[in-house]
Design a protein around this motif. Structure first.
Motif, PDB file in Angstrom:
ATOM      1  N   GLN A  34       0.834  -1.206   0.000  1.00  0.00           N
ATOM      2  CA  GLN A  34       0.000   0.000   0.000  1.00  0.00           C
ATOM      3  C   GLN A  34       0.873   1.262   0.000  1.00  0.00           C
ATOM      4  N   GLY A  35       1.928   1.203  -0.794  1.00  0.00           N
ATOM      5  CA  GLY A  35       2.807   2.349  -0.960  1.00  0.00           C
ATOM      6  C   GLY A  35       3.963   2.425  -0.010  1.00  0.00           C
ATOM      7  N   GLY A  36       3.968   1.596   1.041  1.00  0.00           N
ATOM      8  CA  GLY A  36       5.049   1.637   2.023  1.00  0.00           C
ATOM      9  C   GLY A  36       6.042   0.510   1.792  1.00  0.00           C
ATOM     10  N   ARG A  37       7.315   0.783   2.008  1.00  0.00           N
ATOM     11  CA  ARG A  37       8.361  -0.213   1.823  1.00  0.00           C
ATOM     12  C   ARG A  37       8.308  -1.235   2.956  1.00  0.00           C
ATOM     13  N   LEU A  83      14.153   2.601 -10.688  1.00  0.00           N
ATOM     14  CA  LEU A  83      13.745   1.919  -9.463  1.00  0.00           C
ATOM     15  C   LEU A  83      12.299   2.206  -9.094  1.00  0.00           C
ATOM     16  N   GLY A  84      11.729   3.267  -9.633  1.00  0.00           N
ATOM     17  CA  GLY A  84      10.348   3.605  -9.318  1.00  0.00           C
ATOM     18  C   GLY A  84      10.206   4.171  -7.917  1.00  0.00           C
ATOM     19  N   SER A  85       9.061   3.904  -7.295  1.00  0.00           N
ATOM     20  CA  SER A  85       8.777   4.472  -5.973  1.00  0.00           C
ATOM     21  C   SER A  85       9.659   3.833  -4.910  1.00  0.00           C
ATOM     22  N   PRO A  86      10.237   4.645  -4.021  1.00  0.00           N
ATOM     23  CA  PRO A  86      11.046   4.076  -2.942  1.00  0.00           C
ATOM     24  C   PRO A  86      10.205   3.476  -1.824  1.00  0.00           C
ATOM     25  N   GLY A  87       8.916   3.845  -1.753  1.00  0.00           N
ATOM     26  CA  GLY A  87       8.080   3.347  -0.672  1.00  0.00           C
ATOM     27  C   GLY A  87       8.445   3.950   0.663  1.00  0.00           C
ATOM     28  N   MET A  88       8.999   5.154   0.630  1.00  0.00           N
ATOM     29  CA  MET A  88       9.390   5.832   1.863  1.00  0.00           C
ATOM     30  C   MET A  88       8.834   7.249   1.857  1.00  0.00           C
ATOM     31  N   LYS A  89       8.649   7.785   3.055  1.00  0.00           N
ATOM     32  CA  LYS A  89       8.169   9.165   3.146  1.00  0.00           C
ATOM     33  C   LYS A  89       9.080   9.959   4.066  1.00  0.00           C
ATOM     34  N   MET A  90       9.211  11.241   3.752  1.00  0.00           N
ATOM     35  CA  MET A  90      10.043  12.162   4.521  1.00  0.00           C
ATOM     36  C   MET A  90       9.252  13.462   4.645  1.00  0.00           C
ATOM     37  N   GLU A  91       8.226  13.428   5.486  1.00  0.00           N
ATOM     38  CA  GLU A  91       7.320  14.565   5.622  1.00  0.00           C
ATOM     39  C   GLU A  91       7.439  15.237   6.989  1.00  0.00           C
ATOM     40  N   GLY A  92       8.551  14.975   7.698  1.00  0.00           N
ATOM     41  CA  GLY A  92       8.689  15.501   9.032  1.00  0.00           C
ATOM     42  C   GLY A  92       7.817  14.701   9.977  1.00  0.00           C
ATOM     43  N   THR A 128       5.060   0.239   8.076  1.00  0.00           N
ATOM     44  CA  THR A 128       6.037  -0.790   7.714  1.00  0.00           C
ATOM     45  C   THR A 128       7.429  -0.490   8.254  1.00  0.00           C
ATOM     46  N   GLY A 129       7.671   0.756   8.649  1.00  0.00           N
ATOM     47  CA  GLY A 129       8.987   1.079   9.188  1.00  0.00           C
ATOM     48  C   GLY A 129       9.079   2.524   9.612  1.00  0.00           C
ATOM     49  N   VAL A 130       9.991   2.779  10.541  1.00  0.00           N
ATOM     50  CA  VAL A 130      10.243   4.142  10.997  1.00  0.00           C
ATOM     51  C   VAL A 130      11.698   4.241  11.443  1.00  0.00           C
ATOM     52  N   ILE A 131      12.345   5.322  11.045  1.00  0.00           N
ATOM     53  CA  ILE A 131      13.699   5.634  11.504  1.00  0.00           C
ATOM     54  C   ILE A 131      13.614   6.862  12.396  1.00  0.00           C
ATOM     55  N   TYR A 132      13.874   6.657  13.680  1.00  0.00           N
ATOM     56  CA  TYR A 132      13.857   7.770  14.630  1.00  0.00           C
ATOM     57  C   TYR A 132      15.045   8.680  14.343  1.00  0.00           C
ATOM     58  N   TRP A 133      14.782   9.991  14.315  1.00  0.00           N
ATOM     59  CA  TRP A 133      15.841  10.955  13.979  1.00  0.00           C
ATOM     60  C   TRP A 133      16.265  11.700  15.236  1.00  0.00           C
ATOM     61  N   MET A 134      17.402  11.321  15.905  1.00  0.00           N
ATOM     62  CA  MET A 134      18.383  10.327  15.502  1.00  0.00           C
ATOM     63  C   MET A 134      18.679   9.395  16.687  1.00  0.00           C
ATOM     64  N   LEU A 135      19.544   8.418  16.453  1.00  0.00           N
ATOM     65  CA  LEU A 135      19.867   7.462  17.496  1.00  0.00           C
ATOM     66  C   LEU A 135      20.878   8.010  18.498  1.00  0.00           C
ATOM     67  N   ASN A 136      21.969   8.583  17.999  1.00  0.00           N
ATOM     68  CA  ASN A 136      23.071   9.015  18.848  1.00  0.00           C
ATOM     69  C   ASN A 136      23.568  10.372  18.377  1.00  0.00           C
ATOM     70  N   SER A 137      24.622  10.865  18.989  1.00  0.00           N
ATOM     71  CA  SER A 137      25.120  12.210  18.678  1.00  0.00           C
ATOM     72  C   SER A 137      26.575  12.165  18.239  1.00  0.00           C
ATOM     73  N   ALA A 138      26.875  12.929  17.187  1.00  0.00           N
ATOM     74  CA  ALA A 138      28.255  13.058  16.720  1.00  0.00           C
ATOM     75  C   ALA A 138      29.104  13.872  17.697  1.00  0.00           C
ATOM     76  N   TRP A 139      28.444  14.698  18.477  1.00  0.00           N
ATOM     77  CA  TRP A 139      29.062  15.699  19.346  1.00  0.00           C
ATOM     78  C   TRP A 139      27.966  16.052  20.343  1.00  0.00           C
ATOM     79  N   PRO A 140      28.282  16.541  21.536  1.00  0.00           N
ATOM     80  CA  PRO A 140      27.209  16.777  22.516  1.00  0.00           C
ATOM     81  C   PRO A 140      26.165  17.781  22.007  1.00  0.00           C
ATOM     82  N   THR A 141      24.935  17.328  21.899  1.00  0.00           N
ATOM     83  CA  THR A 141      23.858  18.182  21.418  1.00  0.00           C
ATOM     84  C   THR A 141      22.637  18.065  22.315  1.00  0.00           C
ATOM     85  N   LEU A 142      21.707  18.986  22.118  1.00  0.00           N
ATOM     86  CA  LEU A 142      20.476  19.060  22.897  1.00  0.00           C
ATOM     87  C   LEU A 142      19.280  18.614  22.074  1.00  0.00           C
TER      88      LEU A 142
END
Length: 872
Positions: free
Chosen positions: A338-341, A492-501, A620-634
């Motif tokens: 249904q459109g999701g990867r 490749l066609g549709s990636p089946g992913m969304k990036m809408e915030g 079908t999936g979610v990537i939490y933004w983000m897992l860890n920090s490159a440098w100390p951040t808030l």
């Protein structure tokens, strides 16, 4: 608008990781190491380089790369070291993690090339061959010299990822040798390099220099390269597997050679005779059958057995070269649902609940810290990591294989990588070389799940073809996805992913609406933004005045993003005030931040879990933004830079328990999510509603069977009259014997958070009304007792509510001695627990004894309405 859119082992051998060491004092003679391989099949990493700015160097590569060149006043740096990493290792700056210290670094120092040099001794095997290998580019481009001879210039040594190998047989000498590398300055808008976008303040050198090993390898007349293994696992039986082993045999000489290539997998031997013309490369292919294979699974689904394939080549009966690799037997597939990867592992639907990985800001390789972060990730229940344009070194993938954490790799946004209309012929070549090199390097790892050839934008036809051709050359055998955004590509066609915030604050109920970033389809990168850690962690990188300044939501904070969009706490703070009440102190701000972080992160991951089995627009999936920090951040992390775990982490951990009962903010339904591969029957869900004063308002029980690898609804939460504006819900999932197998506590409001979807931006959906959780400020004081029992590296803490009031959001911390610092990392089985009178729970902390610094472990317990308790 897209997010951040304003900015544009072939030969086997373990690479040694050299610890960061300060520069030593000058010595009278050149610092040399025996670095060249002394026998066929041996690989050695060149360690402990010397580094210097070109402003202080006399002469070019022809002079610098000659033995005897005086480099005693150069800085000593480890094998993997960007310029900034080398300067930090030599203590040239104060702590760059702290406050605004990084502003003191003069960026003009990196507008010129820097030189790396290493003297070494060698005793080459007579008649053998020696190869120098760059296991990734020199950032951003540079030169390679050996013993006064230029091996390659900036036309070839370019890009972050292309692997380069040079036959240096005729240049390596018995005795003293020297190598020199020049690294030019970096421009992420010009070069296919590594850019931290808006993840942190930028490294002042823009990661100029080396970040991967330089190795020397030896072989005889025939060398083995590109060992790869594929497995075919018939589904659904999993009772047999076909394993295909391939290796490229290369004739290094100008005359024909006859070689025997042989090897083993799981006790099965194979061999093949090859006739190779002068300088010819041929592929030896072997096919084996394995009965009852040990199948590799993600950690929530099964075990992670690994196999080893080893091969060797002999010429004239003498060893010529050898290689080996580990691999796992598993099947990965994906399709659009249904459109999701939707990904599948060994034929089973795999709900991706992952996080975005941040490499160290200065690209340093700290293996212990990487392993700590991966262990915390697994302990949280997070099953996937997305690597956006920061592919890690080999050890990272080995750890993920052993831990069963899936990896989704690909290129980054907002830099040269997606400025497709500016690509030159050279850029196209480097892009293809990058994809082929990375794919060859990581393809054997069973933890890999796919390759994103774009992030915010799918590449147009020309670049897409370059990437796909490169991946075919590498024999990449996993899903290839055009981008992390819902934009179709020509092939490749549709990636089946969304990036809408969103990328900034939203309330918990946002995630249950299937609009925008809500729980439907595959959301490739979303999260609620600010993540304020506990005070112990804040004090490690901020002085008191900057911590106090967090109460000013309109002020810019250096440890937020360099982007104006994310440089202020802004409407995160407005929502905190509106929902929990304006903090009365810095301590109150931090305390309320943990509550807000916990509830919204739990809701995000629970919503995708609940909607997983929906008939209409399933998640079908979610990537939490983000897992860890490159440098100390808030912002944007579940695990902070110092490996601390606060409200964000434990909210997410609660959501991703393998057998979990949860509440739905949209329709008051209850659900049970089971990530295991077997049905669990005989369960019941008990839901109890309490007023703020602790009086019970409703209590129901509902039988339920937790379907394998799925979510099921389990009735609805009662809606009794007479509720206080802020109230509690306790959910208990019990087995047939009445034992509690999962427990979940919510603090809710009779007034809902309301959102203005029409006013949404690419990073945020504004709120128009706020839930009323201010009643938590008036909770009567609760009381707990606690006991601790310690064995080596593990402490069990039993907490009991011995009062007559609820003990809310009780946190346990482990410290190095009474009054000592908090110990990080500590892996807690649970934290921030809520107990009603008479209730008790036991949580376990696992840690390294060495992190106690010789002090005894000391436990501290405190809560939202509970005085601090010291446990000795």
């Amino acid at each position: 608008m897209s997010r951040r859119s304003r900015w544009l082992a072939a030969v086997v051998g373990l690479s040694l990781v050299i610890p960061l060491v300060p520069a030593t004092s000058a010595v009278a003679q050149e610092d040399t190491t025996t670095a060249a391989p002394g026998q066929a099949g041996e690989v050695r990493t060149i360690p402990d380089w010397r580094m210097q700015t070109s402003r202080s160097v006399t002469g070019g590569g022809d002079a610098i790369s000659r033995p005897g060149f005086n480099d005693v006043n150069w800085l000593k740096v480890p094998a993997r070291s960007t310029v900034m990493a080398g300067l930090i290792a030599n203590r040239k700056y104060p702590d760059l993690n702290h406050s605004t210290n990084m502003k003191q670094v003069n960026s003009a120092d990196f507008a010129v090339p820097w030189w790396y040099r290493k003297g070494f001794t060698a005793d080459p095997v007579p008649g053998g061959h020696t190869f120098l290998k760059l296991n990734g580019g020199i950032l951003s481009r540079g030169e390679v010299w050996l013993n006064g001879t230029k091996l390659a210039g900036t036309d070839k040594v370019i890009g972050a990822y292309p692997i380069r190998e040079f036959d240096v047989t005729n240049l390596i000498r018995k005795g003293d040798n020297a190598i020199a590398l020049r690294a030019d300055s970096v421009d992420p808008k010009r070069d296919l390099t590594i850019h931290f976008i808006d993840w942190a303040q930028f490294p002042p050198d823009r990661n100029q220099g080396m970040f991967r090993d330089v190795t020397l390898a030896g072989s005889g007349a025939v060398a083995l390269r590109n060992l790869r293994v594929d497995s075919d696992l018939p589904l659904p039986s999993l009772t047999s597997a076909t394993v295909t082993v391939k290796v490229d045999a290369r004739n290094n000489t100008d005359r024909p050679q006859s070689a025997e290539v042989s090897g083993t997998v799981d006790g099965q031997s194979f061999r093949q005779q090859l006739s190779l013309g002068a300088k010819e490369t041929r592929t030896a292919t072997f096919t084996l059958k394995l009965d009852k294979p040990r199948v590799w699974w993600p950690f929530q689904m099964g075990e992670q057995p690994l196999y080893e394939a080893s091969v060797s080549a002999t010429v004239g009966g003498s060893p010529s070269d050898a290689a080996k690799t580990t691999f796992g037997i598993r099947e990965i597939d994906s399709k659009l649902l249904q459109g999701g990867r939707q990904f599948f592992v060994n034929g089973q639907p795999f709900l991706v609940r992952g996080g975005g990985w941040a490499s160290d800001l200065f690209l340093r390789t700290d293996l212990r810290k990487i392993e700590d972060q991966l262990k915390l990730t697994k302990a949280m229940g997070m099953n996937t990591i997305r690597l956006e344009g920061k592919p890690e070194n080999d050890e990272f993938y080995d750890m993920a294989d052993r831990m069963g954490i899936m990896l989704l790799t690909g290129w980054e946004c907002c830099s040269k990588w997606e400025s497709y209309d500016t690509f030159t012929a050279e850029d196209n070549r480097v892009a293809g070389e990058s994809a082929e090199s990375e794919a060859r390097r990581i393809r054997n790892h069973p933890s890999m799940i796919g390759f994103l050839i774009g992030s915010d934008f799918a590449p147009p036809a020309a670049q897409e073809k370059i990437y796909l051709d490169a991946l075919r050359r590498a024999e990449w055998n996993l899903p290839v996805i055009s981008s992390a955004k819902a934009l179709a590509s020509p092939q490749l066609g549709s990636p089946g992913m969304k990036m809408e915030g969103p990328y900034w604050w939203v309330p918990p109920n946002y995630w249950y609406n299937k609009q925008k970033g809500g729980a439907s389809g595959f959301a490739s990168e979303i999260g609620p933004g600010p993540t304020i850690p506990e005070l112990d962690s804040l004090r490690k990188f901020l002085p008191p005045n900057e911590i106090d300044a967090l109460r000013d939501y309109n002020a810019k904070h250096y440890h937020l993003a360099p982007s104006d969009t994310f440089s202020k706490l802004s409407f995160w703070g407005t929502a905190l005030d509106g929902r929990y009440g304006k903090p009365t102190s810095t301590e109150d701000l931090v305390r309320k931040a943990q509550l807000a972080n916990y509830e919204v992160n739990r809701a995000q991951l629970e919503a995708f879990g609940r909607n997983w089995s929906d008939a209409d627009k399933p998640s079908t999936g979610v990537i939490y933004w983000m897992l860890n920090s490159a440098w100390p951040t808030l912002y944007w992390n579940l695990i902070d830079h110092n490996l601390a775990t606060g409200g964000s982490y434990f909210g997410a951990k609660t959501a991703m328990r393998p057998l979990h009962v949860q509440y739905s903010y949209d329709d008051n339904s209850l659900a049970v999510v089971n990530t295991g591969l077997r049905d669990v029957s005989g369960l019941s869900v008990q839901a109890t509603v309490f007023n703020l004063d602790g009086t019970q308002k409703a209590d129901i029980s509902q039988p339920v069977t937790a379907k394998a690898n799925a979510s099921v609804r389990a009735g609805a939460l009662p809606q009794p009259g007479g509720l206080s504006s802020t109230y509690f819900v306790r959910l208990l999932l019990k087995d047939a014997s009445g034992k509690v197998v999962d427990r979940n506590v919510y603090w809710l409001s009779t007034k809902a958070d309301k959102l203005n979807y029409a006013g949404s931006t690419w990073y945020h959906t504004p709120q128009t009304e706020y839930a009323d959780l201010k009643g938590l400020n008036n909770l009567p004081q609760g009381s707990v007792t606690a006991t601790a029992q310690t064995t080596a590296g593990s402490t069990k803490v039993t907490i009991t509510n011995n009062g007559d009031k609820v003990a809310f959001f009780v946190r346990v911390s482990l410290r190095a001695g009474a009054g000592g610092p908090e110990v990080h990392p500590t892996t807690w089985s649970d934290n921030y627990v809520t107990l009603w009178p008479g209730e008790s729970t036991t949580v376990t902390a696992d840690y390294r004894l060495s992190d106690l610094g010789g002090k005894p472990p000391h436990v501290q317990v405190s809560g939202h309405n509970v005085p601090k308790v010291e446990v000795r």
